[in-house]
Write a protein that holds these residues in place. Structure first.
Motif, PDB file in Angstrom:
ATOM      1  N   VAL A 322       0.837  -1.200   0.000  1.00 29.49           N
ATOM      2  CA  VAL A 322       0.000   0.000   0.000  1.00 29.49           C
ATOM      3  C   VAL A 322       0.871   1.250   0.000  1.00 29.49           C
ATOM      4  O   VAL A 322       0.645   2.188  -0.773  1.00 29.49           O
ATOM      5  CB  VAL A 322      -0.952   0.004   1.215  1.00 29.49           C
ATOM      6  N   SER A 323       1.911   1.288   0.838  1.00 28.55           N
ATOM      7  CA  SER A 323       2.745   2.483   0.937  1.00 28.55           C
ATOM      8  C   SER A 323       3.501   2.753  -0.359  1.00 28.55           C
ATOM      9  O   SER A 323       3.614   3.903  -0.797  1.00 28.55           O
ATOM     10  CB  SER A 323       3.736   2.345   2.100  1.00 28.55           C
ATOM     11  N   ASN A 324       4.008   1.707  -1.007  1.00 25.61           N
ATOM     12  CA  ASN A 324       4.740   1.909  -2.258  1.00 25.61           C
ATOM     13  C   ASN A 324       3.820   2.359  -3.389  1.00 25.61           C
ATOM     14  O   ASN A 324       4.192   3.196  -4.205  1.00 25.61           O
ATOM     15  CB  ASN A 324       5.469   0.630  -2.665  1.00 25.61           C
ATOM     16  N   VAL A 325       2.616   1.795  -3.446  1.00 28.58           N
ATOM     17  CA  VAL A 325       1.661   2.220  -4.488  1.00 28.58           C
ATOM     18  C   VAL A 325       1.249   3.673  -4.251  1.00 28.58           C
ATOM     19  O   VAL A 325       1.164   4.471  -5.184  1.00 28.58           O
ATOM     20  CB  VAL A 325       0.432   1.294  -4.510  1.00 28.58           C
ATOM     21  N   GLN A 326       0.994   4.022  -2.986  1.00 31.95           N
ATOM     22  CA  GLN A 326       0.646   5.412  -2.675  1.00 31.95           C
ATOM     23  C   GLN A 326       1.778   6.353  -3.052  1.00 31.95           C
ATOM     24  O   GLN A 326       1.548   7.444  -3.569  1.00 31.95           O
ATOM     25  CB  GLN A 326       0.305   5.542  -1.190  1.00 31.95           C
ATOM     26  N   GLY A 327       3.018   5.921  -2.792  1.00 35.77           N
ATOM     27  CA  GLY A 327       4.167   6.735  -3.176  1.00 35.77           C
ATOM     28  C   GLY A 327       4.256   6.923  -4.671  1.00 35.77           C
ATOM     29  O   GLY A 327       4.580   8.013  -5.161  1.00 35.77           O
ATOM     30  N   PHE A 328       3.944   5.876  -5.425  1.00 34.83           N
ATOM     31  CA  PHE A 328       3.952   5.956  -6.888  1.00 34.83           C
ATOM     32  C   PHE A 328       2.904   6.955  -7.378  1.00 34.83           C
ATOM     33  O   PHE A 328       3.186   7.800  -8.235  1.00 34.83           O
ATOM     34  CB  PHE A 328       3.694   4.569  -7.466  1.00 34.83           C
ATOM     35  N   ILE A 329       1.702   6.877  -6.809  1.00 36.44           N
ATOM     36  CA  ILE A 329       0.630   7.791  -7.221  1.00 36.44           C
ATOM     37  C   ILE A 329       0.976   9.234  -6.847  1.00 36.44           C
ATOM     38  O   ILE A 329       0.758  10.162  -7.628  1.00 36.44           O
ATOM     39  CB  ILE A 329      -0.711   7.357  -6.592  1.00 36.44           C
ATOM     40  N   GLY A 331       3.919  10.391  -6.636  1.00 35.14           N
ATOM     41  CA  GLY A 331       4.956  10.794  -7.584  1.00 35.14           C
ATOM     42  C   GLY A 331       4.359  11.312  -8.881  1.00 35.14           C
ATOM     43  O   GLY A 331       4.856  12.286  -9.465  1.00 35.14           O
ATOM     44  N   ILE A 332       3.278  10.665  -9.338  1.00 34.39           N
ATOM     45  CA  ILE A 332       2.595  11.144 -10.546  1.00 34.39           C
ATOM     46  C   ILE A 332       2.001  12.528 -10.301  1.00 34.39           C
ATOM     47  O   ILE A 332       2.109  13.429 -11.134  1.00 34.39           O
ATOM     48  CB  ILE A 332       1.490  10.154 -10.971  1.00 34.39           C
ATOM     49  N   ILE A 333       1.384  12.692  -9.129  1.00 33.13           N
ATOM     50  CA  ILE A 333       0.773  13.988  -8.799  1.00 33.13           C
ATOM     51  C   ILE A 333       1.832  15.077  -8.743  1.00 33.13           C
ATOM     52  O   ILE A 333       1.654  16.185  -9.261  1.00 33.13           O
ATOM     53  CB  ILE A 333       0.008  13.883  -7.470  1.00 33.13           C
ATOM     54  N   ASP A 334       2.969  14.766  -8.097  1.00 34.70           N
ATOM     55  CA  ASP A 334       4.051  15.748  -7.992  1.00 34.70           C
ATOM     56  C   ASP A 334       4.637  16.100  -9.355  1.00 34.70           C
ATOM     57  O   ASP A 334       5.202  17.179  -9.538  1.00 34.70           O
ATOM     58  CB  ASP A 334       5.171  15.218  -7.088  1.00 34.70           C
ATOM     59  N   SER A 335       4.516  15.182 -10.311  1.00 36.51           N
ATOM     60  CA  SER A 335       5.095  15.392 -11.648  1.00 36.51           C
ATOM     61  C   SER A 335       4.074  15.903 -12.646  1.00 36.51           C
ATOM     62  O   SER A 335       4.354  15.925 -13.853  1.00 36.51           O
ATOM     63  CB  SER A 335       5.697  14.078 -12.171  1.00 36.51           C
ATOM     64  N   GLN A 336       2.897  16.332 -12.181  1.00 38.13           N
ATOM     65  CA  GLN A 336       1.839  16.657 -13.119  1.00 38.13           C
ATOM     66  C   GLN A 336       2.180  17.859 -14.005  1.00 38.13           C
ATOM     67  O   GLN A 336       1.770  17.905 -15.173  1.00 38.13           O
ATOM     68  CB  GLN A 336       0.515  16.888 -12.390  1.00 38.13           C
ATOM     69  N   ASP A 337       2.971  18.819 -13.478  1.00 37.98           N
ATOM     70  CA  ASP A 337       3.373  19.948 -14.326  1.00 37.98           C
ATOM     71  C   ASP A 337       4.270  19.476 -15.466  1.00 37.98           C
ATOM     72  O   ASP A 337       4.112  19.885 -16.613  1.00 37.98           O
ATOM     73  CB  ASP A 337       4.100  21.000 -13.486  1.00 37.98           C
ATOM     74  N   GLU A 338       5.209  18.594 -15.128  1.00 43.45           N
ATOM     75  CA  GLU A 338       6.100  18.036 -16.143  1.00 43.45           C
ATOM     76  C   GLU A 338       5.327  17.195 -17.147  1.00 43.45           C
ATOM     77  O   GLU A 338       5.580  17.248 -18.358  1.00 43.45           O
ATOM     78  CB  GLU A 338       7.171  17.183 -15.458  1.00 43.45           C
ATOM     79  N   ILE A 339       4.359  16.420 -16.647  1.00 44.05           N
ATOM     80  CA  ILE A 339       3.534  15.606 -17.539  1.00 44.05           C
ATOM     81  C   ILE A 339       2.710  16.500 -18.457  1.00 44.05           C
ATOM     82  O   ILE A 339       2.587  16.238 -19.659  1.00 44.05           O
ATOM     83  CB  ILE A 339       2.619  14.681 -16.719  1.00 44.05           C
ATOM     84  N   ALA A 340       2.152  17.571 -17.898  1.00 40.04           N
ATOM     85  CA  ALA A 340       1.305  18.475 -18.686  1.00 40.04           C
ATOM     86  C   ALA A 340       2.089  19.134 -19.810  1.00 40.04           C
ATOM     87  O   ALA A 340       1.617  19.204 -20.954  1.00 40.04           O
ATOM     88  CB  ALA A 340       0.686  19.538 -17.780  1.00 40.04           C
ATOM     89  N   ILE A 341       3.304  19.611 -19.516  1.00 37.85           N
ATOM     90  CA  ILE A 341       4.075  20.273 -20.567  1.00 37.85           C
ATOM     91  C   ILE A 341       4.490  19.256 -21.630  1.00 37.85           C
ATOM     92  O   ILE A 341       4.554  19.580 -22.817  1.00 37.85           O
ATOM     93  CB  ILE A 341       5.296  21.014 -19.985  1.00 37.85           C
ATOM     94  N   GLY A 342       4.746  18.030 -21.226  1.00 35.37           N
ATOM     95  CA  GLY A 342       5.058  16.986 -22.196  1.00 35.37           C
ATOM     96  C   GLY A 342       3.900  16.740 -23.146  1.00 35.37           C
ATOM     97  O   GLY A 342       4.096  16.553 -24.359  1.00 35.37           O
TER      98      GLY A 342
END
Length: 573
Positions: A322-329, A331-342
């Motif tokens: 659970v903790s690793n999956v939450q960390g992965f999600i 991480g996606i949220i924290d990277s959303q600006d980078e994902i958006a510009i991509g």
């Protein structure tokens, strides 16, 4: 550094630690406190012979060190080792844990392993001053299952990256599984059944469904853990079946000389290796299910999904918890600006890169004293044209790749439109429900575009219904690629004048660029997208020179681009 008590293992001490292992034929190795990988990479199978390299997995609580470990070829499978559960996969564990928690780490390694050698570097006082139940327990394990040797000055040598005079204890433990643990005692159980007269199927009842928690994430982890447990039972059952069939003897065909035999390998190494390979497959499935079910995937363009999935090889190495999956999600949220510009760059490039003359215009990129001059590009806010939209298949519909492209346009423009998930009427919608009208030449509207399709030549003319959204895309990509100044930067009024009127000057700029070009030469505009940095910079300089000349003829000075931008009046972009 002090937070995690990070003391990298000196090479001499690491070499001595590895020398304590009795077996050098490892199946899979774990380093639970990896740091920068010094101890893990001292593994003889890595250092001496590339062909003998075994999988080396790592846990490391400091997330900043994960990229370094992966770059060195190590698999990062967890963060906090004290929360790690799947030690049964490993036949060797080597660790240099934080001194304050060293005893806990060794006891945890012993607890979660099945058939394994353990070598650990601890503070010697952990054994010489055994004031706790945990330390007493470790001393008892060493007495029954291993050995210990003490070293002074091991971390005080010149090779030590971080020095300390502390005395260390080098501990060796051997936890050995017995064959009886694999094959069980079925013969005795069957004798008991015969004496009692009970059927071998006695007591069987239909298994009840699991009472799973409400959380989808927790449900997935519970299902994964159940699958892992069932897998372990299945591997042991196979070993038992092979063992007992071997007691019966060979088949008549084998006895008469045919190849093959009924005897199965029931060694601990076979069981461990089989469990490891099946566990990795289950973990792959579990992570894939999360990757596909995370809501954010619905928001991503096809290209952004592919970039996220490209990191899957690293993601799936992590223990599925659970903790690793939450960390992965997170991480996606924290990277959303980078994902958006991509995503924006993906759509921008598809519209403009291969169809620049019809769809885009050139302008003079922003620059300061310490930067190369650049040529910027922007999509026309009125109309752009894309080819490649012929009907496919017997159903005469647009193909999968074409529909994905249209879907990407909708996702990006919806994101720019206040962060929406999708438009009310998408491009895919009109190319499904209004296909016949469009085949007859009708101009049909989606939420963000009016579209006219020419099926004979396979082109679509996109008329933007919001010049502001197209301009938002231009500005987002322009700032990311440093064609436009960052928001709030002081830039001359002439800069924005030539940017806004770029369509007026574009034809003149392109004609000047093509004046002396040989037929076989790539255009300077094509070279703006070159993968070679030097070629790309030279192209920007060449195009910027031509833009400067054209703008000068129209009375627009570009000197402001080479001056200190902080001296300019602040103008809203």
């Amino acid at each position: 550094m002090d937070q995690y008590q990070f003391y990298p293992t000196p090479a001499t001490l690491a070499s001595r630690a590895w020398s304590l292992f009795k077996s050098k034929e490892w199946v899979r190795v774990l380093e639970p406190s990896a740091g920068n990988g010094d101890l893990a990479l001292a593994c003889p199978a890595w250092r001496d012979d590339y062909r003998r390299r075994v999988p080396v997995d790592c846990c490391e609580i400091d997330l900043r060190r994960h990229p370094t470990l992966r770059a060195k070829g190590l698999n990062v499978v967890g963060t906090d080792f004290l929360q790690f559960k799947n030690g049964h996969l490993y036949d060797a564990i080597v660790l240099n844990p934080p001194f304050r928690d060293g005893v806990k780490h060794v006891l945890h390694a012993w607890e979660i392993t099945w058939d394994c050698e353990i070598v650990a570097i601890l503070n010697a006082s952990s054994l010489k001053n055994a004031y706790s139940t945990e330390r007493d327990h470790l001393l008892s394990l060493i007495e029954k299952h291993g050995s210990v040797e003490f070293h002074t000055g091991a971390f005080a040598t010149e090779e030590a990256e971080r020095r300390t005079e502390v005395e260390v204890a080098l501990i060796y433990l051997r936890k050995k599984a017995q064959v009886e643990e694999i094959v069980g005692d079925i013969l005795s159980e069957m004798k008991t059944d015969e004496e009692t007269g009970e059927s071998l199927a006695g007591g069987y009842a239909e298994a009840q469904c699991l009472a799973l928690p409400n959380s989808v994430l927790e449900n997935t982890v519970v299902a994964f853990n159940a699958a892992v447990r069932a897998m372990k039972d299945a591997v042991l059952a196979e070993a038992r079946a092979g063992y007992y069939s071997g007691l019966i003897g060979e088949t008549m065909a084998v006895r008469d000389g045919a190849e093959g035999g009924s005897k199965r390998d029931i060694s601990t190494s076979w069981v461990q290796g089989e469990m490891a390979s099946r566990y990795l497959e289950l973990k792959d499935r579990a992570w894939a299910s999360v990757l596909r079910s995370v809501d954010v995937m619905d928001r991503l363009s096809f290209g952004a999904q592919r970039r996220l999935e490209a990191s899957f090889a690293e993601i799936k190495q992590m223990e599925f918890s659970v903790s690793n999956v939450q960390g992965f999600i997170l991480g996606i949220i924290d990277s959303q600006d980078e994902i958006a510009i991509g995503m924006c760059c993906d759509v921008f490039d598809h519209i403009i890169r291969w169809h620049t003359e019809e769809n885009g215009t050139l302008y003079r990129g922003w620059a300061s004293n310490d930067r190369h001059r650049t040529a910027g590009m922007r999509i026309k806010t009125t109309r752009f044209i894309l080819p490649g939209f012929q009907l496919e298949g017997w159903q005469r519909q647009l193909g999968w790749n074409q529909m994905k492209m249209l879907q990407d346009f909708d996702k990006v423009f919806a994101m720019l439109d206040g962060g929406k998930l999708k438009p009310e009427v998408g491009l895919c919608d009109i190319f499904t429900t209004e296909l016949e009208q469009m085949r007859r030449g009708a101009r049909v509207s989606s939420s963000y575009f009016d579209c006219r399709w020419y099926p004979g030549i396979g082109t679509i003319h996109f008329f933007s219904r919001s010049a502001a959204l197209t301009d938002a895309l231009n500005r987002k990509v322009g700032r990311h690629r440093q064609w436009l100044p960052p928001e709030g930067t002081r830039v001359s009024e002439d800069f924005w004048k030539q940017y806004e009127k770029s369509e007026k000057f574009d034809k003149e700029i392109r004609q000047a660029l093509n004046t002396n070009r040989k037929r076989w030469e790539r255009t300077a505009i094509d070279r703006l997208f070159s993968s070679d940095e030097k070629e790309r910079e030279a192209a920007h300089e060449a195009v910027a020179d031509v833009i400067d000349q054209v703008l000068a003829r129209h009375g627009i000075s570009t000197d402001f681009l080479l001056e200190d931008s902080q001296q300019m009046p602040l103008l809203a972009a």
